[in-house]
Design a protein around this motif. Structure first.
Motif, PDB file in Angstrom:
ATOM      1  N   ARG A  66       1.310   5.091  19.796  1.00  0.00           N
ATOM      2  CA  ARG A  66       1.980   5.575  18.586  1.00  0.00           C
ATOM      3  C   ARG A  66       1.149   5.174  17.370  1.00  0.00           C
ATOM      4  N   VAL A  67       0.694   6.163  16.627  1.00  0.00           N
ATOM      5  CA  VAL A  67      -0.192   5.878  15.506  1.00  0.00           C
ATOM      6  C   VAL A  67       0.597   5.290  14.344  1.00  0.00           C
ATOM      7  N   GLY A  68      -0.012   4.338  13.636  1.00  0.00           N
ATOM      8  CA  GLY A  68       0.604   3.759  12.456  1.00  0.00           C
ATOM      9  C   GLY A  68       0.432   4.648  11.239  1.00  0.00           C
ATOM     10  N   THR A  69       1.050   4.238  10.152  1.00  0.00           N
ATOM     11  CA  THR A  69       1.014   5.034   8.924  1.00  0.00           C
ATOM     12  C   THR A  69      -0.099   4.621   7.981  1.00  0.00           C
ATOM     13  N   ASN A  70      -0.747   3.478   8.223  1.00  0.00           N
ATOM     14  CA  ASN A  70      -1.732   2.961   7.275  1.00  0.00           C
ATOM     15  C   ASN A  70      -3.069   3.689   7.408  1.00  0.00           C
ATOM     16  N   ALA A  71      -3.589   4.093   6.274  1.00  0.00           N
ATOM     17  CA  ALA A  71      -4.845   4.837   6.249  1.00  0.00           C
ATOM     18  C   ALA A  71      -6.013   3.951   6.667  1.00  0.00           C
ATOM     19  N   GLY A  72      -6.980   4.570   7.321  1.00  0.00           N
ATOM     20  CA  GLY A  72      -8.195   3.849   7.650  1.00  0.00           C
ATOM     21  C   GLY A  72      -8.957   3.448   6.409  1.00  0.00           C
ATOM     22  N   VAL A  73      -9.607   2.292   6.469  1.00  0.00           N
ATOM     23  CA  VAL A  73     -10.432   1.812   5.363  1.00  0.00           C
ATOM     24  C   VAL A  73     -11.899   2.004   5.735  1.00  0.00           C
ATOM     25  N   ARG A  84      -8.580  12.616   9.212  1.00  0.00           N
ATOM     26  CA  ARG A  84      -8.712  11.288   8.616  1.00  0.00           C
ATOM     27  C   ARG A  84      -8.277  10.236   9.621  1.00  0.00           C
ATOM     28  N   LEU A  85      -8.919   9.066   9.547  1.00  0.00           N
ATOM     29  CA  LEU A  85      -8.594   7.977  10.461  1.00  0.00           C
ATOM     30  C   LEU A  85      -7.368   7.217   9.989  1.00  0.00           C
ATOM     31  N   TYR A 124     -19.953   2.196  -1.909  1.00  0.00           N
ATOM     32  CA  TYR A 124     -18.657   2.734  -1.476  1.00  0.00           C
ATOM     33  C   TYR A 124     -17.545   1.736  -1.755  1.00  0.00           C
ATOM     34  N   PHE A 125     -16.361   2.279  -2.035  1.00  0.00           N
ATOM     35  CA  PHE A 125     -15.160   1.468  -2.085  1.00  0.00           C
ATOM     36  C   PHE A 125     -14.613   1.298  -0.670  1.00  0.00           C
ATOM     37  N   ASP A 126     -13.762   0.290  -0.499  1.00  0.00           N
ATOM     38  CA  ASP A 126     -13.171   0.049   0.814  1.00  0.00           C
ATOM     39  C   ASP A 126     -11.997   0.973   1.109  1.00  0.00           C
ATOM     40  N   THR A 127     -11.436   1.581   0.087  1.00  0.00           N
ATOM     41  CA  THR A 127     -10.326   2.514   0.286  1.00  0.00           C
ATOM     42  C   THR A 127     -10.708   3.875  -0.291  1.00  0.00           C
ATOM     43  N   ALA A 128     -10.055   4.904   0.216  1.00  0.00           N
ATOM     44  CA  ALA A 128     -10.349   6.268  -0.214  1.00  0.00           C
ATOM     45  C   ALA A 128      -9.789   6.527  -1.608  1.00  0.00           C
ATOM     46  N   ASP A 129     -10.293   7.573  -2.241  1.00  0.00           N
ATOM     47  CA  ASP A 129      -9.847   7.895  -3.594  1.00  0.00           C
ATOM     48  C   ASP A 129      -8.396   8.359  -3.641  1.00  0.00           C
ATOM     49  N   ASP A 130      -7.837   8.744  -2.502  1.00  0.00           N
ATOM     50  CA  ASP A 130      -6.436   9.157  -2.471  1.00  0.00           C
ATOM     51  C   ASP A 130      -5.547   8.137  -1.761  1.00  0.00           C
ATOM     52  N   ALA A 131      -6.052   6.907  -1.570  1.00  0.00           N
ATOM     53  CA  ALA A 131      -5.256   5.843  -0.947  1.00  0.00           C
ATOM     54  C   ALA A 131      -4.274   5.266  -1.962  1.00  0.00           C
TER      55      ALA A 131
END
Length: 676
Positions: free
Chosen positions: A475-482, A466-467, A527-534
């Protein structure tokens, strides 16, 4: 003593880490603290290169008395809108609904349950006509919370409910259900003709662009018009792009010394910019000017491509190989001291005639003032001017030398800060632009830069398939890709695959689109802008309109179509068709807000062309100059498999015409306009 932002990766949040305000990052813990204390939440949203965000920070958030009041009466949350576009989207809808306008900094007051009850944008430290001070606003909120808390909480719950109901309908869905629109939910050549006619009615025939001040670069609309012109032969579509691009490139919005575009023009003539330079604008405009050069052979467009690519590599490339988000609009004026040493907008870029003479001498200084539109009265503030190139000077050698000397003089001034976080979506846009430009203009360094950025996204941003939205210093951030992250990164990787032939980029893009299908799908086929598990917010964001970048829906549709053309996947093509069909009402009503969807629609109607080149570098270069909308060009992969004899195979839906073997035949078949 630093507040709770000190461990964040966002440069914007870190700018506020030493404020006397006890800022919290967006987190469940912050809302739990508000619940424990029984106080409302003050949510402040902005971004690192935002001028008015800096102004409000200096005026209010750095002021000890203001900060003390905030700390006593609120739990204060600071959000970087570029890291959390989902949070920004939800509360910007609230702000626009409550005030009639939006913008940044955005200030929203919430219940401990994250339900909004009052919102605004910038608030000054002292009252102004028609605008209360920040302290007055906070005092009114505190008084209302203390005396009418139940009413406020009920109001917040009602706003949240109405927001969720509106989200279920969605802006595109709402248009589609309007019987007065008279537009069927299908895309036809006639619909796109109607969309272009609507754009023509809003076109500024004198200065280019659409509408009045402020004027933003219409990157996605320009791509749509270029594709429409290529498909139909419509000269007016091409003329609109040509005029707009020429006026932007000659105006103050374009950096006449170092290349690269500012965010927008505050006027209708492209004279005075808002000086921040964003990665997403420059990546998209690089590609627009590349495609304009490909369609017309414009020397100006070709120069802008080269200078903008150089700007990306010189000013925005990070040590890890990605591209930073932006350069600030502000810098400390040269020679400023004490209370006057606060950053000012445009301080690095503005000139006076005396400043030109000091840098160049009397003769060249006077000459440069004429060429670059620097006057005694000034075009900007305090008698200063923004450089413009009103006409190409006859003495190009002199002009080149003057530019070099002025750039060196400007480099001695204080420079704008750089927001060096790497945003996945915007790097995807840069990868696509640099890879394609490198191939068309024979610049292998640009292709290597695109590959470096793609490698960073693969190695750092891709976590467990997942992005992640952002990284900084590797250093990767914690926020999920949209959604836009998945669509724009897939688009960039598919372009890089076409240019390099490396199958890994095609494979990763396919995996990203698989995540979209599995986790972002909506019941109506979009599509939604965020994932179903966001993280669950007041509503699940779903913005269909383009803004400064393509909407996530349109970005994904374009990547799906390109993937289908490269692999023959009927499933991906059907998904692209379903998604773009949702934009038919918006395209008919106002295509300014659906430019990239219109560009994808042009490619769908045109095929798009699938071009397989076998063992012919010369013909490959000509094929890459094709103006056919959405054409893909490859030298390997499924399109090439089984084709033994050298030549160019032009296909649509994997049904191929007879191969061509001469340069002239390739040019005729693919609509190539410029010489190689």
């Amino acid at each position: 003593m630093p507040n709770k932002l000190a461990e964040q990766t966002s440069p914007y949040l870190l700018q506020h880490a030493d404020n006397p305000v006890d800022w919290w990052p967006w987190s469940p813990e912050a809302f739990a603290e508000a619940e424990r204390r029984g106080v409302p939440v003050l949510l402040s949203v902005g971004y690192a290169s935002c001028h008015w965000c800096h102004v409000m920070a200096h005026e209010s958030f750095e002021d000890a008395m203001t900060a003390a009041y905030m700390n006593d009466h609120f739990v204060n949350i600071k959000v970087d809108r570029e890291e959390r576009p989902d949070v920004d989207s939800v509360y910007m809808d609230v702000t626009v609904a409550l005030t009639g306008h939006g913008g940044w900094p955005m200030t929203v007051f919430l219940t401990p349950g994250a339900e909004p009850f009052f919102a605004g944008t910038y608030f000054p430290p002292t009252p102004r006509p028609g605008m209360g001070s920040f302290r007055q606003v906070m005092e009114a909120v505190v008084d209302a919370w203390r005396t009418r808390r139940q009413e406020i909480e009920e109001s917040g719950a009602d706003i949240a409910r109405r927001l969720a109901e509106a989200a279920e309908r969605g802006p595109v869905a709402g248009l589609a259900s309007n019987p007065a629109s008279g537009v069927a939910d299908e895309l036809t050549p006639g619909l796109l003709d109607t969309a272009v006619a609507g754009l023509s009615a809003r076109f500024d025939t004198r200065h280019g662009g659409f509408g009045g001040a402020p004027k933003f670069p219409p990157s996605m609309v320009a791509e749509m018009l270029l594709r429409h012109a290529a498909r139909t032969g419509d000269g007016h579509s091409l003329d609109m792009v040509t005029l707009t691009c020429e006026r932007m490139a000659r105006g103050g919005m374009y950096d006449q010394l170092a290349g690269g575009f500012a965010r927008y023009s505050v006027d209708a003539t492209w004279t005075v910019p808002h000086f921040e330079k964003m990665l997403y604008d420059n990546a998209q405009l690089l590609r627009v000017y590349l495609h304009l050069w490909r369609a017309t052979g414009s020397a100006l467009a070709r120069r802008v491509v080269r200078e903008t690519a150089t700007f990306l590599l010189t000013d925005l490339r990070t040590e890890q190989g990605g591209f930073a988000s932006a350069l600030d609009a502000d810098a400390v004026p040269a020679g400023a001291t004490g209370t006057h040493s606060r950053p000012e907008e445009g301080a690095s870029y503005a000139w006076t005639p005396a400043g030109l003479r000091a840098a160049l001498g009397e003769d060249d200084g006077a000459w440069a003032a004429d060429v670059l539109g620097v006057t005694a009265e000034g075009t900007f503030e305090h008698g200063t001017s923004v450089l413009r190139l009103l006409a190409d000077p006859p003495d190009q050698a002199r002009f080149a030398a003057v530019r070099t000397r002025l750039a060196a003089a400007r480099a001695t001034r204080p420079q704008p800060a750089r927001d060096d976080k790497v945003v996945a979506a915007w790097n995807g846009l840069a990868i696509a632009a640099l890879a394609e430009a490198g191939a068309l203009l024979d610049e292998p360094d640009w292709i290597r830069a695109a590959t470096g950025a793609a490698t960073l996204l693969r190695d750092v941003h891709l976590v467990d398939g997942r992005l992640r939205r952002t990284s900084r210093d590797g250093r990767v951030g914690t926020n999920a890709g949209v959604l836009e992250d998945y669509g724009d990164v897939a688009e960039g990787l598919l372009t890089l695959h076409q240019v390099t032939g490396d199958p890994q980029w095609l494979a990763i893009a396919g995996d990203l689109l698989g995540v979209v299908q599995a986790h972002f799908g909506a019941p109506d086929g979009g599509y939604f802008d965020t994932a179903d598990d966001a993280e669950a917010l007041l509503r699940r964001p779903r913005d269909d309109s383009d803004s400064a970048t393509p909407s996530g829906q349109a970005a994904v549709a374009g990547a799906l179509l390109t993937h289908a053309a490269l692999t023959g996947s009927a499933e991906h093509r059907r998904a692209a068709e379903r998604t773009v069909a949702r934009f038919a009402p918006l395209l008919s009503r106002d295509a300014r807000f659906a430019g990239w969807a219109g560009a994808v629609a042009e490619a769908l109607i045109a095929g798009p062309a699938e071009v397989a080149v076998v063992d012919s570098p010369q013909l490959e270069r000509i094929a890459r100059l094709a103006t056919a909308p959405g054409a893909v060009v490859v030298t390997g992969g499924p399109l090439v498999a089984g084709r033994g004899s050298p030549g160019v195979y032009v296909c649509r839906d994997f049904v191929c015409e007879r191969p061509v073997h001469t340069a002239e035949d390739v040019r005729r078949s693919l609509g190539v306009k410029v010489a190689t």
